[in-house]
Design an enzyme around this catalytic site. Structure first.
Site, PDB file in Angstrom:
ATOM      1  N   LYS A   1     -13.463  -4.275  -2.707  1.00 38.03           N
ATOM      2  CA  LYS A   1     -14.479  -3.239  -2.543  1.00 38.03           C
ATOM      3  C   LYS A   1     -13.921  -1.856  -2.870  1.00 38.03           C
ATOM      4  CE  LYS A   1     -14.420  -3.968   2.563  1.00 38.03           C
ATOM      5  NZ  LYS A   1     -13.029  -4.089   2.818  1.00 38.03           N
TER       6      LYS A   1
ATOM      7  N   LYS B   1      -7.752 -10.059  -7.058  1.00 39.10           N
ATOM      8  CA  LYS B   1      -8.823 -10.238  -6.085  1.00 39.10           C
ATOM      9  C   LYS B   1      -9.971  -9.235  -6.307  1.00 39.10           C
ATOM     10  CE  LYS B   1      -8.603  -9.208  -1.541  1.00 39.10           C
ATOM     11  NZ  LYS B   1      -8.250  -9.159  -0.127  1.00 39.10           N
TER      12      LYS B   1
ATOM     13  N   LYS C   1       0.822  -1.216   0.000  1.00 39.09           N
ATOM     14  CA  LYS C   1       0.000   0.000   0.000  1.00 39.09           C
ATOM     15  C   LYS C   1       0.851   1.258   0.000  1.00 39.09           C
ATOM     16  CE  LYS C   1      -4.416  -1.481   1.936  1.00 39.09           C
ATOM     17  NZ  LYS C   1      -5.410  -1.274   3.004  1.00 39.09           N
TER      18      LYS C   1
END
Ligand code: TRP
Length: 326
Positions: A195, A192, A111
């Site tokens: 959301k 993956k 990240k």
């Protein structure tokens, strides 16, 4: 009875990947374990959030948990920020975690590589997660594979703390479901389903309407072989659709493959779409009953009171052992 604890960040609207890989599994566990389910809202502000959207999403997510079959009589349901002990214990755990150890967290590395301005919270967040778990002596933490390293960190911190200050925390284990735990993006089935993914076409949200669900599944990326079998490496798109179908229908992948063996891709997609739509319609009907009802507040108040009381005891034990306070 063993205690299970899990949370889903309100960092994006919940998807069928969250349902299949997370909520559905938790629902199965609720009869076997004493289950704690919470909204880790403090985790989601490690990255930029719009405060109004975040605030609305917290309630929405709780209603979706309930609509998906999480039974408030069998689970303790609460919001992380409504219990101040999470952050308090986290500080003490931070002081018992090595910088090098925290630096090895692969999710942080991934990240933080994406932008220059990441927060210190993004770095320390696995320790807050350890606090979430250790505060209630959870035995088992069901999560996706991406969180396994964080649960291991929680284990290491617990073992270290217990050694230094005497038996204090239960050492937790992660619980990773075997089937259907990883639902992939419909547009890029090697990635993956997330959301917070930018391309919304590859993600099915639990509150998506029927026509967009159908559109997304019908335009899912597959291959050109036009033969239906399960092979994640060679056929990630088809395998993903088979996984979605088999987990919603509660059947094995083999049974799903067998069912579709004479179908072409278009027919397969049509049937998978219908199964997803039926499931989502059911979830959305229940969601609509919850979202404007005061029952949700009653459930959350009960959860809040219970966990605050439990956490207070644990925290008082901890500060005494560490030598803080009077
Ligand atoms: N870090 C988890 C995630 O991103 C969410 C989470 C926070 C969590 N605290 C937790 C999960 C404690 C399980 C237990 O998915």
């Amino acid at each position: 009875m063993k205690r299970l604890l899990t949370g889903l960040q309100p960092s994006g609207d919940l998807t069928i990947a969250n349902y299949i890989g997370g909520i559905k599994m938790t629902q199965k566990y609720q009869d076997e374990y004493e289950s704690f389910i919470f909204v880790p809202d403090m985790h989601s502000i490690t990255v930029e959030q719009d405060s109004k959207t975040l605030h609305e999403r917290i309630r929405k997510n709780v209603c979706l948990y309930l609509a998906c079959g999480i039974d408030p009589n069998k689970n303790t349901i609460y919001i992380q920020s409504e219990n101040l002990y999470h952050a308090n214990l986290s500080w003490i755990l931070e002081c018992n975690t090595y910088f090098g150890e925290a630096s090895r967290m692969t999710q942080f590395k991934d990240k933080s590589a994406k932008g220059k301005n990441f927060s210190v919270g993004l770095f320390t967040y696995p320790i807050l997660m350890a606090s979430d778990i250790l505060l209630y002596d959870a035995d088992l933490v069901p999560t996706g594979i991406d969180q396994k390293q964080h649960v291991e960190l929680a284990r290491d911190i617990a073992i270290r703390f217990n050694k230094k200050y005497g038996d204090t925390f239960t050492v937790p284990d992660s619980l990773i479901p075997k089937v259907g735990y990883k639902i992939m993006d419909l547009q890029d089935p090697t990635k993956k389903m997330s959301k917070s993914s930018e391309n919304k076409k590859g993600t099915i949200f639990l509150l998506d309407d029927t026509s967009s669900v159908r559109k997304k599944i019908m335009s899912a990326v597959t291959d050109s072989e036009n033969k239906i079998y399960y092979d994640v490496d060679k056929k990630p798109g088809i395998s993903n659709l088979l996984t979605i179908y088999s987990s919603i229908k509660d059947i094995s992948i083999d049974n799903a493959v067998n069912h579709f063996k004479d179908y072409n891709y278009g027919e397969l997609k049509k049937e998978v779409a219908q199964v997803v739509i039926d499931k989502l319609t059911d979830i959305q009907n229940k969601y609509n009953e919850y979202i404007n009802s005061s029952i949700v507040d009653e459930i959350l108040d009960a959860g809040k009171n219970k966990v605050n009381e439990m956490a207070k005891k644990k925290y008082e034990d901890v500060i005494k052992k560490v030598g803080l306070g009077r």
